[in-house]
Design a protein around this motif. Structure first.
Motif: not given
Length: 131
Positions: A55-64, A110-114, A117-121
């Motif tokens: 939950v913390v990783a999800t909230l930090r990476s993609i937010g509410a 959420g856990l994989s977002w960074s 994002r790194q792979k896409l950008s």
């Protein structure tokens, strides 16, 4: 492969906690709390730590907003499947599994977002340090 494993971890975590079968933490605790109180609390704390990580990783990476957006996309997909007659939402057990799937996708993204994002950008994400 790492993204799939993160989603699978979220799915297993949610399924272990509760699912429509009798093989889950909630049902086990309801049946065994008086005789297995210490183990119930211990396992509950382990599940709590695992949820905290996701939950913390999800909230930090993609937010509410990201959580709401992913849930809306999943909900719209279900709506399309129901509208086309490919999915009936009258089965309670199926609905619970669909809910577990939706929540696990949100936590997995959420856990994989960074990483995504790194792979896409091509840009790496770093944590901001407040000082």
């Amino acid at each position: 492969m790492g993204i799939l494993l993160r989603w699978l971890g979220a799915f297993v975590l949610l399924s272990l906690t509760f699912n429509p079968t009798r093989w889950n933490y909630v049902t086990w605790v309801q049946e065994n709390f008086s005789s297995q109180m210490a183990l119930s609390v211990f396992l509950g704390l382990i599940l709590g730590v695992a949820y905290m990580v996701y939950v913390v990783a999800t909230l930090r990476s993609i937010g509410a907003f990201g959580i709401i957006l992913v849930a809306a996309i999943f909900g719209a997909g279900l709506w399309v499947l129901h509208d086309w007659g490919l999915l009936s939402l009258e089965n309670r057990n199926l609905n619970l599994w669909i809910g577990i799937l939706a929540l696990s996708l949100i936590l997995g993204i959420g856990l994989s977002w960074s990483i995504l994002r790194q792979k896409l950008s091509g840009q790496a994400s770093v944590d901001e340090i407040e000082g």
